[in-house]
Motif scaffolding. Structure first.
Motif, short mmCIF file in Angstrom:
data_model
loop_
_atom_site.label_atom_id
_atom_site.label_comp_id
_atom_site.label_asym_id
_atom_site.label_seq_id
_atom_site.Cartn_x
_atom_site.Cartn_y
_atom_site.Cartn_z
N GLU A 6 -75.38 -11.03 79.10
CA GLU A 6 -74.94 -12.30 78.52
C GLU A 6 -76.03 -12.95 77.67
O GLU A 6 -75.77 -13.43 76.56
CB GLU A 6 -74.50 -13.26 79.63
N THR A 10 -75.58 -13.41 73.62
CA THR A 10 -75.63 -14.77 73.05
C THR A 10 -76.55 -14.81 71.84
O THR A 10 -76.19 -15.36 70.78
CB THR A 10 -76.11 -15.77 74.10
N LYS A 21 -75.51 -15.11 67.83
CA LYS A 21 -76.10 -16.24 67.11
C LYS A 21 -76.70 -15.79 65.79
O LYS A 21 -76.67 -16.51 64.80
CB LYS A 21 -77.17 -16.90 67.99
#
Length: 550
Positions: A296, A300, A304
């Motif tokens: 995770e 992320t 991004k």
């Protein structure tokens, strides 16, 4: 009665007493009829009954001593047999070179046969060196366009992609020469041969139709990309890390098949160098071998930065339409979709051992279900004179483990040692940003082993170094045995987090307790201080402690 003779060149004798000792030792073999050993000539001449003993047994008797080694067999005309060696190494990477260095120190006549990649193997040619060089180049570009501080406005960056690749090639060539070829250039007992080796029997290999024999073998043939069987894949001119890293023209975009560490490192490096990147992963998340919180954190950051990640997508067909590649995929919900790739497709779906061309069926060498050579902790195979090391085996696939395995394989084969590979505290790093690093067990592995454990997880937002740097991505996670307080595992997700893992690996190896970690001194405002804070977190809420408090 048939009688055979053998003449050997022996290393390690220092006086006539040595020669007498070897003669006495050989005479204990009832098959040896006569043994004449000369210290000045460094030779041993034996006549023997082949029904009671053999050349190999005589040679192994000498090599089984602490001080003496058979350097070569001498032919009737007085020359060493150019196709007979003490050791034949199949492969030319880290394990092979480490083995050759150890063999030279033991005075062993050695043949290194290498096919495929240049001498130096995966790491220097198409693995560690080029990938980490491109990752650093990508980081430079990223930091020129992104800032963690509001008062600093980056002006942007000009990327000369072709120059980056040319510089990478120059670096690879330099290190390949300095760290591999130059190291063995003055070896007296090493012969290096380019070609593909195939076993004729367990004492003989064929290279380009010529036979080469040895008393012992080390298979260190490495591994290569495992290409999945998908319709049309062989028609689209796909890339692997081998071909991608030499591509001087920047691709418009990349679709990377696979979200293991190789695919992820490629994705971050090329995305930061200005290439649009997509990842197709058939499992539910990236870096599936790690716990979900690690996946995770990495996903992320990658999203991004604009990397498209498609988990639970399975490619079922590839086809070429003009300059575009159509990827037919089965979606998570069972439906099908078409993905258009205008650039290149990169296959990063794991690796497979390079065993298919070795003729292993001819000698009955045992493989694992995954196709790797099965070895024990001593690097022994099921055949007594054949060892294996590195990525071709069922051991952790790292350049530093390969080098270690090559060394101990030769020691065990020729020095009578009993060295073993213990990977219970092995440190490793995935060079994404943030980096992923680990040593020992994670919580899932501890549970599967039935070990009583507790977990401490410290977010970087509670580490002063990360706060001061305005970069609090990631965490430090420690796993301890709840009965003994000893550290049994660690995982780090952090910028430059790999720099922490060696300390944690040593703590696991030497059975350091969490209390010891918490009570030690750490320089303030270093990332390493996070280890202390993570250790304290087992019993306290560090968010309520003052700076430097314990």
């Amino acid at each position: 009665m048939k009688e055979e003779k053998i003449k050997l060149e022996i290393a390690g004798m220092t006086c006539d007493h040595c020669a007498t000792g070897i003669k006495k030792m050989l005479s204990q073999n009832e098959g040896v009829k006569e043994a004449n050993v000369s210290y000045p000539k460094a030779t041993c001449e034996c006549s023997f009954d082949p029904t009671k003993t053999s050349k190999e047994e005589i040679i192994n008797t000498i090599n089984g001593t602490k001080n003496y080694r058979v350097k070569s067999e001498i032919s009737e005309n007085g020359n060493s047999r150019n196709n007979q060696f003490d050791l034949i190494i199949i492969g030319g990477g880290s394990a092979a070179f480490s083995a050759a260095i150890k063999a030279e120190s033991l005075g062993l006549t050695t043949l290194m046969v290498n096919g495929g990649l240049d001498f130096g193997g995966t790491c220097v040619n198409v693995g560690c060196v080029p990938s980490k060089n491109l990752i650093r180049a990508g980081e430079s570009a990223y930091h020129a366009t992104h800032s963690n501080f509001e008062g600093i406005k980056p002006k942007g960056v000009d990327i000369d992609f072709a120059q980056i690749i040319k510089d990478k090639k120059k670096l690879v060539a330099t290190l390949q020469e300095k760290k591999y070829m130059d190291v063995v250039s003055d070896f007296e007992n090493l012969t290096m041969l380019k070609g593909w080796a195939k076993f004729k029997d367990n004492k003989t290999i064929l290279v380009d139709g010529k036979e080469y024999k040895a008393f012992k073998f080390l298979i260190a043939a490495g591994a290569t990309t495992n290409i999945p069987t998908i319709e049309g894949l062989d028609k689209i001119d796909y890339l692997t890390n081998v071909s991608l890293f030499d591509l001087e023209e920047k691709p418009e975009s990349l679709t990377i098949m696979g979200a293991g560490y190789i695919g992820l490192e490629i994705a971050m490096a090329y995305n930061r160098l200005g290439v649009k990147v997509r990842i197709i992963e058939f499992t539910d998340r990236v870096l599936r071998t790690q716990t979900p919180d690690i996946s995770e954190a990495l996903e992320t950051q990658m999203r991004k930065e604009g990397i498209e990640i498609l988990p639970n997508f399975r490619a079922v067909k590839f086809e070429k339409q003009g300059n575009e590649t159509i990827i037919h995929c089965k979606c998570p919900d069972g439906s099908f979709t078409q993905i258009i790739e205008k650039g290149k497709v990169v296959i990063a779906t794991g690796t497979k051992a390079n065993t298919s061309q070795l003729g292993l069926d001819n000698i009955g060498l045992e493989l694992t279900k995954s196709g790797h050579i099965a070895v024990n902790e001593k690097m022994e195979t099921n055949l007594p004179n054949i060892y294996a090391a590195g990525d071709v085996t069922n051991t952790p696939a790292f350049v530093y483990t390969a080098a270690f395995e090559g060394k101990i394989a030769v020691e065990n084969a020729f020095s009578g040692t009993d060295n073993k590979a213990d990977y219970s505290s092995l440190p490793w790093v995935v060079f994404t940003d943030p980096q992923i690093a680990g040593a020992g067990l994670d919580e899932a592995q501890a549970e599967s082993k039935g070990i009583p454990f507790e977990v401490s997880k410290l977010e970087l937002k509670d580490v002063p170094r990360a706060i001061a740097a305005n970069d609090t991505r990631g965490f430090i996670k420690l796993i301890r045995n709840s009965e003994t307080d000893k550290l049994i595992g660690a995982r780090v997700v952090a910028p430059e987090g790999g720099e922490l893992i060696q300390q944690l690996s040593m703590a696991i190896k030497y059975r350091i307790t969490v209390k010891d970690l918490a009570d030690s001194f750490y320089p303030y405002l270093t990332l390493g201080e996070g280890i202390k804070l993570a250790a304290i977190t087992f019993g306290k809420d560090v968010s309520k402690l003052s700076c430097c408090a314990s």
